[in-house]
Design a protein around this motif. Structure first.
Motif, mmCIF file in Angstrom:
data_model
loop_
_atom_site.group_PDB
_atom_site.id
_atom_site.type_symbol
_atom_site.label_atom_id
_atom_site.label_comp_id
_atom_site.label_asym_id
_atom_site.label_seq_id
_atom_site.Cartn_x
_atom_site.Cartn_y
_atom_site.Cartn_z
ATOM 1 N N GLU A 90 0.881 -1.182 0.000
ATOM 2 C CA GLU A 90 0.000 0.000 0.000
ATOM 3 C C GLU A 90 0.911 1.222 0.000
ATOM 4 N N ILE A 91 1.156 1.737 -1.199
ATOM 5 C CA ILE A 91 2.133 2.813 -1.393
ATOM 6 C C ILE A 91 1.425 4.015 -1.998
ATOM 7 N N ALA A 92 1.537 5.159 -1.322
ATOM 8 C CA ALA A 92 0.929 6.398 -1.825
ATOM 9 C C ALA A 92 1.980 7.226 -2.554
ATOM 10 N N ILE A 93 1.523 8.029 -3.486
ATOM 11 C CA ILE A 93 2.380 9.001 -4.150
ATOM 12 C C ILE A 93 1.909 10.385 -3.731
ATOM 13 N N VAL A 94 2.863 11.249 -3.398
ATOM 14 C CA VAL A 94 2.564 12.590 -2.893
ATOM 15 C C VAL A 94 3.272 13.623 -3.760
ATOM 16 N N GLY A 95 2.548 14.689 -4.105
ATOM 17 C CA GLY A 95 3.165 15.819 -4.789
ATOM 18 C C GLY A 95 3.048 15.809 -6.294
ATOM 19 N N THR A 96 2.177 14.972 -6.823
ATOM 20 C CA THR A 96 1.951 14.978 -8.271
ATOM 21 C C THR A 96 0.469 15.191 -8.531
ATOM 22 N N ALA A 97 0.163 15.426 -9.762
ATOM 23 C CA ALA A 97 -1.220 15.533 -10.220
ATOM 24 C C ALA A 97 -1.195 15.283 -11.720
ATOM 25 N N PRO A 98 -2.323 14.889 -12.296
ATOM 26 C CA PRO A 98 -2.330 14.614 -13.740
ATOM 27 C C PRO A 98 -1.894 15.813 -14.590
ATOM 28 N N ASN A 99 -2.088 17.022 -14.087
ATOM 29 C CA ASN A 99 -1.738 18.222 -14.862
ATOM 30 C C ASN A 99 -0.445 18.875 -14.363
ATOM 31 N N ALA A 100 0.410 18.122 -13.694
ATOM 32 C CA ALA A 100 1.644 18.662 -13.126
ATOM 33 C C ALA A 100 2.657 18.996 -14.213
ATOM 34 N N PHE A 101 3.722 19.648 -13.792
ATOM 35 C CA PHE A 101 4.865 19.943 -14.650
ATOM 36 C C PHE A 101 5.328 18.632 -15.291
ATOM 37 N N PRO A 102 5.804 18.633 -16.539
ATOM 38 C CA PRO A 102 6.127 17.377 -17.235
ATOM 39 C C PRO A 102 7.034 16.406 -16.467
ATOM 40 N N SER A 103 8.082 16.880 -15.840
ATOM 41 C CA SER A 103 8.970 15.947 -15.130
ATOM 42 C C SER A 103 8.258 15.280 -13.958
ATOM 43 N N VAL A 104 7.374 16.000 -13.311
ATOM 44 C CA VAL A 104 6.623 15.443 -12.183
ATOM 45 C C VAL A 104 5.574 14.455 -12.694
ATOM 46 N N ARG A 105 4.955 14.769 -13.826
ATOM 47 C CA ARG A 105 4.024 13.813 -14.441
ATOM 48 C C ARG A 105 4.753 12.526 -14.795
ATOM 49 N N GLU A 106 5.992 12.638 -15.268
ATOM 50 C CA GLU A 106 6.779 11.452 -15.609
ATOM 51 C C GLU A 106 7.040 10.606 -14.359
ATOM 52 N N ARG A 107 7.279 11.248 -13.231
ATOM 53 C CA ARG A 107 7.484 10.501 -11.985
ATOM 54 C C ARG A 107 6.196 9.774 -11.592
ATOM 55 N N ARG A 108 5.084 10.414 -11.833
ATOM 56 C CA ARG A 108 3.784 9.778 -11.557
ATOM 57 C C ARG A 108 3.604 8.556 -12.461
ATOM 58 N N VAL A 109 3.990 8.681 -13.727
ATOM 59 C CA VAL A 109 3.887 7.562 -14.672
ATOM 60 C C VAL A 109 4.747 6.389 -14.187
ATOM 61 N N GLY A 110 5.967 6.666 -13.732
ATOM 62 C CA GLY A 110 6.830 5.604 -13.220
ATOM 63 C C GLY A 110 6.221 4.910 -12.014
ATOM 64 N N TYR A 111 5.623 5.697 -11.119
ATOM 65 C CA TYR A 111 4.913 5.145 -9.963
ATOM 66 C C TYR A 111 3.792 4.227 -10.434
ATOM 67 N N GLU A 112 2.983 4.727 -11.365
ATOM 68 C CA GLU A 112 1.846 3.950 -11.860
ATOM 69 C C GLU A 112 2.303 2.665 -12.554
ATOM 70 N N GLN A 113 3.399 2.731 -13.297
ATOM 71 C CA GLN A 113 3.907 1.529 -13.966
ATOM 72 C C GLN A 113 4.325 0.471 -12.952
ATOM 73 N N ALA A 114 5.080 0.878 -11.927
ATOM 74 C CA ALA A 114 5.529 -0.080 -10.908
ATOM 75 C C ALA A 114 4.348 -0.670 -10.152
ATOM 76 N N VAL A 164 -2.105 11.340 -3.425
ATOM 77 C CA VAL A 164 -2.270 12.558 -2.635
ATOM 78 C C VAL A 164 -1.910 13.678 -3.611
ATOM 79 N N ASP A 165 -2.925 14.153 -4.337
ATOM 80 C CA ASP A 165 -2.730 15.073 -5.449
ATOM 81 C C ASP A 165 -2.665 16.530 -5.012
#
Length: 187
Positions: A34-58, A69-70
């Motif tokens: 049960e792992i949360a991600i903090v500090g991103t959002a779907p409309n975030a700055f591109p590099s932060v969106r990429e970090r969200r994508v990596g989280y979602e992939q894993a 936690v958007d």
């Protein structure tokens, strides 16, 4: 990047997707589900969106349900407070991946005030390996970005481009590396 006159600009960037995926896989390898991600959002700055994508992939690879936690990383105090409230409301969450170290460090402070023990109750991984990450207590486990190395690589690519003339533009991705400190426990 873009082409101007006879030169195409090359860029050197962080492989944010791979770095985030590595961080979350690390948490999973330590028993966290049960792992949360903090500090991103779907409309975030591109590099932060990429970090969200990596989280979602894993999370998807491991067939785990994401916890979001958007709250934007740049509002690190609000993001940290929202993460504390999320952990208190969802005690099943045992780990948090933060979009950057400042958000993670601010969470560590807010968690301490709220009586949440890191890493005993919740593990935390940041991203960037800022100087403060190694001197706070507990030391922050994070993804290190070799920014001086990126600068050297950018200069090398520029000099090469000037030497050979017009070339096609490209992006070179630099993979961050995991720095294990004291904010992650094994379940």
């Amino acid at each position: 990047y873009g082409c101007y006159a006879v030169y195409c600009i090359r860029s050197v960037d962080i492989d944010n997707v791979s770095g985030a995926r590595t961080a979350v896989r690390y948490l999973i390898s330590r028993g966290h589900r049960e792992i949360a991600i903090v500090g991103t959002a779907p409309n975030a700055f591109p590099s932060v969106r990429e970090r969200r994508v990596g989280y979602e992939q894993a999370m998807s690879e491991a067939r785990l349900t994401p916890h979001y936690v958007d709250v934007p990383y740049y509002d690190h105090e609000r993001a940290a407070e929202a993460a504390v409230q999320y952990v208190l409301a969802h005690p099943e969450v045992t780990a948090i991946f933060c979009a950057n170290d400042l958000t993670a460090i601010t969470f560590l402070q807010a968690a301490r005030v709220a009586g949440i023990s890191v890493p005993d109750q919740v593990s935390v991984v940041g991203f960037d390996d800022i100087d403060l990450a190694s001197i706070i207590l507990p030391g922050l486990t994070t993804m290190a970005v070799d920014k001086p190395g990126m600068g050297r690589l950018a200069v090398t690519l520029l000099l090469h481009q000037l030497e050979i003339g017009k070339t096609a533009g490209s992006t070179t991705l630099v993979k961050p590396t995991l720095v294990e400190r004291a904010t992650v426990r094994t379940i």
